[in-house]
Design a protein around this motif. Structure first.
Motif, PDB file in Angstrom:
ATOM      1  N   ILE A 194       8.121   0.889   4.920  1.00  0.00           N
ATOM      2  CA  ILE A 194       9.294   0.190   4.360  1.00  0.00           C
ATOM      3  C   ILE A 194      10.166   0.923   3.649  1.00  0.00           C
ATOM      4  CG2 ILE A 194      10.110  -1.164   2.004  1.00  0.00           C
ATOM      5  CD1 ILE A 194       7.044  -2.997   2.113  1.00  0.00           C
ATOM      6  N   GLU A 195       9.374   2.068   3.293  1.00  0.00           N
ATOM      7  CA  GLU A 195      11.047   3.527   2.906  1.00  0.00           C
ATOM      8  C   GLU A 195      12.050   3.979   4.448  1.00  0.00           C
ATOM      9  OE1 GLU A 195      10.618   5.666  -0.499  1.00  0.00           O
ATOM     10  OE2 GLU A 195       9.733   3.770  -0.702  1.00  0.00           O
ATOM     11  N   ARG A 196      11.391   3.897   5.170  1.00  0.00           N
ATOM     12  CA  ARG A 196      11.832   3.829   6.373  1.00  0.00           C
ATOM     13  C   ARG A 196      12.811   2.846   7.352  1.00  0.00           C
ATOM     14  NH1 ARG A 196       8.365   9.149   9.275  1.00  0.00           N
ATOM     15  NH2 ARG A 196       7.566   9.061   7.072  1.00  0.00           N
ATOM     16  N   ASP A 197      13.089   1.927   6.613  1.00  0.00           N
ATOM     17  CA  ASP A 197      13.756   0.891   7.446  1.00  0.00           C
ATOM     18  C   ASP A 197      12.555   0.094   7.995  1.00  0.00           C
ATOM     19  OD1 ASP A 197      16.676   1.407   5.841  1.00  0.00           O
ATOM     20  OD2 ASP A 197      16.820   2.884   7.691  1.00  0.00           O
ATOM     21  N   GLY A 198      11.674   0.212   8.489  1.00  0.00           N
ATOM     22  CA  GLY A 198      10.274  -0.883   8.620  1.00  0.00           C
ATOM     23  C   GLY A 198       9.897  -0.092   9.716  1.00  0.00           C
TER      24      GLY A 198
ATOM     25  N   PHE B 278       1.021  -0.947   0.275  1.00  0.00           N
ATOM     26  CA  PHE B 278       0.134   0.044   0.096  1.00  0.00           C
ATOM     27  C   PHE B 278       1.156   1.182  -0.207  1.00  0.00           C
ATOM     28  CE2 PHE B 278      -2.490   3.374   1.695  1.00  0.00           C
ATOM     29  CZ  PHE B 278      -4.239   3.220   1.078  1.00  0.00           C
ATOM     30  N   LEU B 279       0.586   2.285  -1.221  1.00  0.00           N
ATOM     31  CA  LEU B 279       1.114   3.278  -1.419  1.00  0.00           C
ATOM     32  C   LEU B 279       1.075   4.339  -0.957  1.00  0.00           C
ATOM     33  CD1 LEU B 279       2.762   2.605  -4.733  1.00  0.00           C
ATOM     34  CD2 LEU B 279       3.841   2.110  -2.880  1.00  0.00           C
ATOM     35  N   VAL B 280       1.614   5.336  -0.212  1.00  0.00           N
ATOM     36  CA  VAL B 280       0.784   6.739   0.162  1.00  0.00           C
ATOM     37  C   VAL B 280       1.828   7.978  -1.088  1.00  0.00           C
ATOM     38  CG1 VAL B 280       0.168   8.852   1.994  1.00  0.00           C
ATOM     39  CG2 VAL B 280       0.084   6.579   2.772  1.00  0.00           C
TER      40      VAL B 280
ATOM     41  N   LEU C  71       5.581   9.046   0.313  1.00  0.00           N
ATOM     42  CA  LEU C  71       6.037   9.265   2.001  1.00  0.00           C
ATOM     43  C   LEU C  71       5.660   7.527   2.639  1.00  0.00           C
ATOM     44  CD1 LEU C  71       3.116  12.451   2.069  1.00  0.00           C
ATOM     45  CD2 LEU C  71       5.579  12.196   1.925  1.00  0.00           C
ATOM     46  N   MET C  72       4.352   6.357   2.164  1.00  0.00           N
ATOM     47  CA  MET C  72       4.974   5.659   3.067  1.00  0.00           C
ATOM     48  C   MET C  72       4.822   4.565   2.153  1.00  0.00           C
ATOM     49  SD  MET C  72       1.875   4.274   6.392  1.00  0.00           S
ATOM     50  CE  MET C  72       2.814   4.609   7.381  1.00  0.00           C
TER      51      MET C  72
END
Length: 111
Positions: A94-98, A59-61, A68-69
């Motif tokens: 996932i973009e911010r190392d979990g 799921f993408l924001v 962003l997410m």
């Protein structure tokens, strides 16, 4: 709420079926802006004019500048605001190392 919504059995919040159903309901929504609350309790606007989308099992924001997410649907917790103006999304990003983050996305209002 239609007749079929009353008859149809609802998924249990927190279950995988509920998370998938919520992700499908949010897929394709346009958002005005996305905020995140910092440690001091201040809401910070992360981006404007974005969208919510499903891509594979994620799921993408996203906003025009960046994503962003990005989170697995199976790990996604989302609930709509009482006003139905937006959604609160909590998931390991996932973009911010979990790391687990909570974003609030406010929908574009069409008349």
């Amino acid at each position: 709420m239609g007749l079929f919504d009353l008859i149809r059995r609802k998924s249990k919040p927190g279950s995988r079926a509920f998370r998938e159903e919520m992700a499908r309901r949010l897929d394709g929504r346009h958002i005005r802006y996305v905020t995140e609350r910092d440690e001091t309790g201040t809401e910070i606007v992360l981006g404007k004019n974005g969208s919510l989308a499903i891509k594979g099992d994620e799921f993408l924001v996203s906003v025009p500048e960046k994503t962003l997410m990005r989170a697995k649907i199976a790990d996604l917790d989302a609930w709509e605001l009482m006003s139905k103006d937006g959604v609160v999304i909590t998931a390991p990003d996932i973009e911010r190392d979990g790391a687990v983050h909570t974003l609030t996305a406010f929908y574009v209002y069409y008349r």
